[in-house]
Each structure stands twice: as C-alpha cells, then as structure tokens.
Design a protein around this motif. Structure first.
Motif, PDB file in Angstrom:
ATOM      1  N   LEU A 268     -38.422 -23.960 -10.059  1.00  0.00           N
ATOM      2  CA  LEU A 268     -38.094 -24.134  -8.559  1.00  0.00           C
ATOM      3  C   LEU A 268     -38.384 -22.450  -8.026  1.00  0.00           C
ATOM      4  CD1 LEU A 268     -36.261 -25.132  -6.116  1.00  0.00           C
ATOM      5  CD2 LEU A 268     -34.677 -23.125  -7.011  1.00  0.00           C
ATOM      6  N   LEU A 269     -38.051 -21.418  -8.481  1.00  0.00           N
ATOM      7  CA  LEU A 269     -38.201 -20.006  -8.137  1.00  0.00           C
ATOM      8  C   LEU A 269     -39.828 -19.771  -7.936  1.00  0.00           C
ATOM      9  CD1 LEU A 269     -35.898 -18.204 -10.456  1.00  0.00           C
ATOM     10  CD2 LEU A 269     -35.476 -18.436  -8.057  1.00  0.00           C
ATOM     11  N   GLY A 270     -40.691 -20.358  -8.609  1.00  0.00           N
ATOM     12  CA  GLY A 270     -41.888 -19.971  -8.519  1.00  0.00           C
ATOM     13  C   GLY A 270     -42.683 -20.874  -7.227  1.00  0.00           C
ATOM     14  N   GLY A 271     -41.939 -21.548  -6.590  1.00  0.00           N
ATOM     15  CA  GLY A 271     -42.416 -22.268  -5.308  1.00  0.00           C
ATOM     16  C   GLY A 271     -41.772 -21.720  -4.294  1.00  0.00           C
ATOM     17  N   MET A 272     -40.830 -20.690  -4.328  1.00  0.00           N
ATOM     18  CA  MET A 272     -40.074 -20.088  -3.185  1.00  0.00           C
ATOM     19  C   MET A 272     -40.877 -18.860  -2.562  1.00  0.00           C
ATOM     20  SD  MET A 272     -36.121 -20.796  -4.558  1.00  0.00           S
ATOM     21  CE  MET A 272     -35.537 -19.762  -3.420  1.00  0.00           C
ATOM     22  N   LYS A 273     -41.010 -19.169  -1.246  1.00  0.00           N
ATOM     23  CA  LYS A 273     -41.701 -17.908  -0.427  1.00  0.00           C
ATOM     24  C   LYS A 273     -40.774 -16.607  -0.548  1.00  0.00           C
ATOM     25  CE  LYS A 273     -44.869 -20.567   2.167  1.00  0.00           C
ATOM     26  NZ  LYS A 273     -44.645 -22.071   1.738  1.00  0.00           N
ATOM     27  N   SER A 274     -39.378 -16.873  -0.506  1.00  0.00           N
ATOM     28  CA  SER A 274     -38.785 -15.726  -0.304  1.00  0.00           C
ATOM     29  C   SER A 274     -38.368 -15.024  -1.453  1.00  0.00           C
ATOM     30  CB  SER A 274     -37.054 -16.486   0.361  1.00  0.00           C
ATOM     31  OG  SER A 274     -36.758 -17.330  -0.701  1.00  0.00           O
ATOM     32  N   ILE A 275     -39.155 -15.409  -2.718  1.00  0.00           N
ATOM     33  CA  ILE A 275     -38.692 -14.887  -4.186  1.00  0.00           C
ATOM     34  C   ILE A 275     -39.958 -14.344  -4.670  1.00  0.00           C
ATOM     35  CG2 ILE A 275     -38.444 -15.617  -6.390  1.00  0.00           C
ATOM     36  CD1 ILE A 275     -35.573 -16.743  -5.092  1.00  0.00           C
ATOM     37  N   GLU A 276     -39.986 -13.365  -5.339  1.00  0.00           N
ATOM     38  CA  GLU A 276     -41.206 -12.962  -6.181  1.00  0.00           C
ATOM     39  C   GLU A 276     -41.051 -12.931  -7.409  1.00  0.00           C
ATOM     40  OE1 GLU A 276     -43.498  -9.465  -4.621  1.00  0.00           O
ATOM     41  OE2 GLU A 276     -43.255  -8.798  -6.644  1.00  0.00           O
ATOM     42  N   ILE A 277     -41.617 -13.778  -8.348  1.00  0.00           N
ATOM     43  CA  ILE A 277     -41.610 -13.941  -9.742  1.00  0.00           C
ATOM     44  C   ILE A 277     -42.791 -13.931 -10.529  1.00  0.00           C
ATOM     45  CG2 ILE A 277     -41.156 -16.401  -9.396  1.00  0.00           C
ATOM     46  CD1 ILE A 277     -39.139 -16.153 -12.014  1.00  0.00           C
ATOM     47  N   ASN A 278     -42.856 -13.199 -11.508  1.00  0.00           N
ATOM     48  CA  ASN A 278     -44.041 -13.273 -12.434  1.00  0.00           C
ATOM     49  C   ASN A 278     -43.707 -14.498 -13.511  1.00  0.00           C
ATOM     50  OD1 ASN A 278     -46.036 -13.192 -14.434  1.00  0.00           O
ATOM     51  ND2 ASN A 278     -45.742 -11.112 -15.107  1.00  0.00           N
ATOM     52  N   LEU A 279     -44.141 -15.459 -13.000  1.00  0.00           N
ATOM     53  CA  LEU A 279     -44.164 -16.676 -14.167  1.00  0.00           C
ATOM     54  C   LEU A 279     -44.593 -16.543 -15.590  1.00  0.00           C
ATOM     55  CD1 LEU A 279     -44.615 -19.661 -11.738  1.00  0.00           C
ATOM     56  CD2 LEU A 279     -42.526 -19.026 -12.417  1.00  0.00           C
ATOM     57  N   ASP A 280     -45.495 -15.759 -15.588  1.00  0.00           N
ATOM     58  CA  ASP A 280     -46.038 -15.399 -17.225  1.00  0.00           C
ATOM     59  C   ASP A 280     -44.865 -14.941 -17.835  1.00  0.00           C
ATOM     60  OD1 ASP A 280     -48.199 -16.632 -16.210  1.00  0.00           O
ATOM     61  OD2 ASP A 280     -49.296 -14.654 -15.966  1.00  0.00           O
ATOM     62  N   ALA A 281     -44.097 -14.079 -17.100  1.00  0.00           N
ATOM     63  CA  ALA A 281     -42.887 -13.536 -17.991  1.00  0.00           C
ATOM     64  C   ALA A 281     -41.745 -14.266 -18.340  1.00  0.00           C
ATOM     65  CB  ALA A 281     -42.471 -12.466 -17.242  1.00  0.00           C
ATOM     66  N   VAL A 282     -41.795 -15.613 -17.792  1.00  0.00           N
ATOM     67  CA  VAL A 282     -40.564 -16.386 -18.182  1.00  0.00           C
ATOM     68  C   VAL A 282     -41.142 -17.106 -19.619  1.00  0.00           C
ATOM     69  CG1 VAL A 282     -39.165 -18.201 -17.573  1.00  0.00           C
ATOM     70  CG2 VAL A 282     -40.096 -16.685 -15.808  1.00  0.00           C
TER      71      VAL A 282
END
Ligand code: TLP
Length: 343
Positions: A268-282
């Motif tokens: 979910l977080l990966g698709g949200m514009k209001s959040i920055e997340i490095n998906l590789d780190a999950v």
C-alpha cells in the motif's frame, strides 16, 4: 493499550499462554552459582543454534552489545560501525560510558558498509597517536535502515578484512532470526563469521525479556565476570530463561508471517504519493517511510487518534514493525488508517 494496533516495535509483544506455562513450570537455581538448570539449558541450546562454543543469557540487547564491546576492547580503542546502527544511536553513549571506547561510524547504503570503506577507516598501527582499531561491528537485520538483511558475501569479505587486520568482528544480531527466516540462510551460517554475536529473545520471538551473547568459551567466561560487575548477575532467573527457550523452540519459523504482514503494508505504502518509501529496503518486518505532507509528529498523532501506533524511524521518517501480536485483520485495519491519514 489494547484498543490500539501497536506497530511501534516488535518489543511490545505479550508472552503467550504456552510461554507463561513454560515459565511457571521452570526448574530454577541460583544462576550466580551457575546452578540454574533452565538458564544452563537455554545457554547450551542457544550456543548450539548459533554454532558457538558458549553463550550467556543477559538482560537486554543493549547489555549484550555492550558486554561484547567491553570484553573485546581496552579503553581508548575504536570500533568501526555503520552510522545508523544501534550501538551508535540508541545505546545512550554506553561505549564511552561503560568501556571508554569510541566509535567510528561509516556511511552505509541500506545499513551495509563495504570492505573498502572499512579498510580506509582502519588506523595504521604505526600511528601511536591515533586510537587503536579493535572491533568491526555490523547489524543484521539493520533496524534503522528498515530491517535490511546484510548480504552474506559482504559479511564474509568484511570478516576476511577483520582477520587481516587482527580486528574482532561483532554482530548485533538482535533480529538475526528475521534475517535467517527471510533469506533462508541458517542462523549458524550467519554467526560463523563473527567472533561474538548478540541476539534478542524479546523482539520478534516474543519473550518478555532477555538476549543471548555467544562466542568462544574464554570470551563467555570473561563476559560472565563483567556482567556480574555491572550488576547483571541474576539469581533464579530460569523463570525468564524458560520464556527464551520457548521462544527459540517455537517462534522462529513463524516470523515469516510477520514478513508477509510487512509486505501487505509496503504494497500500500509504495503506491501512495504522500509517502516516500524505499521498497527495496522492506525485506523483513520493519518499514521506514517518510510522510511528505505531514510532519512526523502530526502523523504520529493522527494515526494514534485513529487507533494506530507507529514510532519514529529517523528524524524525518516513521517506523512500523509487524509482530506476532498484530493479526492480519489488524493489518487490514492499519492499511485503512494509513490511507485515511496520509492520502
Ligand atoms: N531496538 C529497539 C529500540 O531501541 C530502537 C526497537 O524498538 O527496535 N540492537 C538492535 C538492532 C535493536 O533494534 C535493539 C532494540 C537493540 C539492539 C537493543 O535491545 P534492547 O532494547 O533489548 O536493549
């Protein structure tokens, strides 16, 4: 706290009924005399899992790391580590306070430092006016980097370098169990490259308290002495060791569930514009993400108002950690709360 979905840390878990039964029934003795059968059983069992000669039950992850550093160094020595690691950021300056040593933090990528970075940080022996580099320390999984797993080939290369320069090699393996379950690499294989390992029983494994440090017999003998001098000698502590033993025997493989829960959140977080997340780190049970429209404090407050507890990841980011006391249904609910608050 029951009304909240608590993703602040995997330390918030409650001992299960079965774990409590194991604690209730534990045979105990005076551990300062090394006569507590349950503590001895835990220490033998943990040493075996970690492939080390001996291990020692200690009160916490901080005590575990600090005991290891204390035994491996002399005052004035230096420890090379990664800049976001736990011993540098979250152990209250204890390397200086308890052991009179200093840390040399290197800038890692997702918690990983390279052999060439380390090599250039090692002090030349000829420079008598510099601190002596004594220990190389890494963290697996790396908490502040987002639960990232240290690549085995890099662990091995760093170990060769440590041996070349006569450095001790310490692993903060608070969440080594998560690394092992996610990568399929046995804990023993990870631990084998290090002189000393510290690992927590009270995080994803669900014990109420305790950590294990492991290494050679001589190392543990000295750690046992220092633990006593720090006031860490406990008596009928088999009551607590029983929980740790239960955790090691029953709660390692189930960590895979926690990783799936983290993946649900990161999808979910990966698709949200209001959040920055490095998906590789999950890669395991931790998510670190940056709110782009809210301050960290506002985000924490708004989530709390809706029944979700998160913690601070880095100065400008939030952290969510999945664990055994949060169900898949609660994760679904957390997803809705996160969407409402941030989007
Ligand atoms: N980490 C805690 C906090 O202190 C940040 C948490 O909630 O994650 N090494 C690592 C990698 C850790 O994450 C922690 C605890 C420790 C050591 C220390 O363990 P304890 O809390 O048992 O002293």
């Amino acid at each position: 706290m029951e009304k909240y979905i608590d993703l602040r840390s995997d330390t918030v878990t409650q001992p299960s009924l079965e774990m409590r039964k194991a604690m209730f029934g534990a045979e105990v003795g005076d551990d300062v005399f090394q006569e507590d059968p349950t503590v001895n059983e835990l220490q033998d069992y943990a040493a075996d899992i970690l492939g080390k000669e001996a291990s020692l039950f200690v009160s916490s992850g901080v005590m575990g790391n600090q005991l290891c550093l204390n035994v491996l160094t002399d005052p004035g020595d230096e420890v090379i580590c990664e800049k976001d690691c736990h011993i540098f950021n979250y152990e209250s300056g204890s390397p200086a306070k308890l052991s009179g040593i200093q840390l040399y933090p290197l800038d890692g990528k997702m918690g990983v430092i390279t052999p060439s970075q380390v090599e250039s940080a090692i002090r030349p022996l000829s420079a008598y006016y510099m601190p002596r580099t004594k220990v190389l320390e890494i963290e697996n999984t790396h908490n502040r980097a987002g639960g990232t797993i240290q690549p085995l080939d890099n662990i091995i290369e760093l170990g060769k370098l440590a041996a070349k320069y006569n450095l001790h090699y310490h692993l903060d393996g608070a969440r080594i169990w998560n690394a092992s379950v996610a990568s399929g690499i046995p804990v023993k294989e990870y631990a084998k490259y290090f002189d000393t390992v510290s690992c927590c029983l009270s995080k994803g494994l669900g014990a109420p308290v305790g950590s294990i440090i492991a290494g050679s017999k001589d190392f543990i003998k000295e750690a046992f002495r220092i633990r006593k001098s720090w006031g860490g000698g406990m008596r009928q502590v088999g009551i607590l060791a029983a929980a740790g033993l239960y955790a090691l025997k029953n709660n390692i493989n189930r960590l895979e569930e926690d990783h799936r829960k983290a993946k649900m959140l990161s999808d979910l977080l990966g698709g949200m514009k209001s959040i920055e997340i490095n998906l590789d780190a999950v890669q395991t049970n931790i998510l670190i993400f940056k709110p782009l429209k809210l301050t960290v404090n506002d985000a924490l407050l708004k989530c709390k108002e809706q029944g979700l507890l998160l913690s601070v990841g880095n100065t400008d980011s939030l952290r969510a950690i999945t664990h055994m006391d949060v169900s898949f249904a609660q994760i679904e609910k957390a997803l809705k709360i996160i969407y409402n608050v941030f989007e």
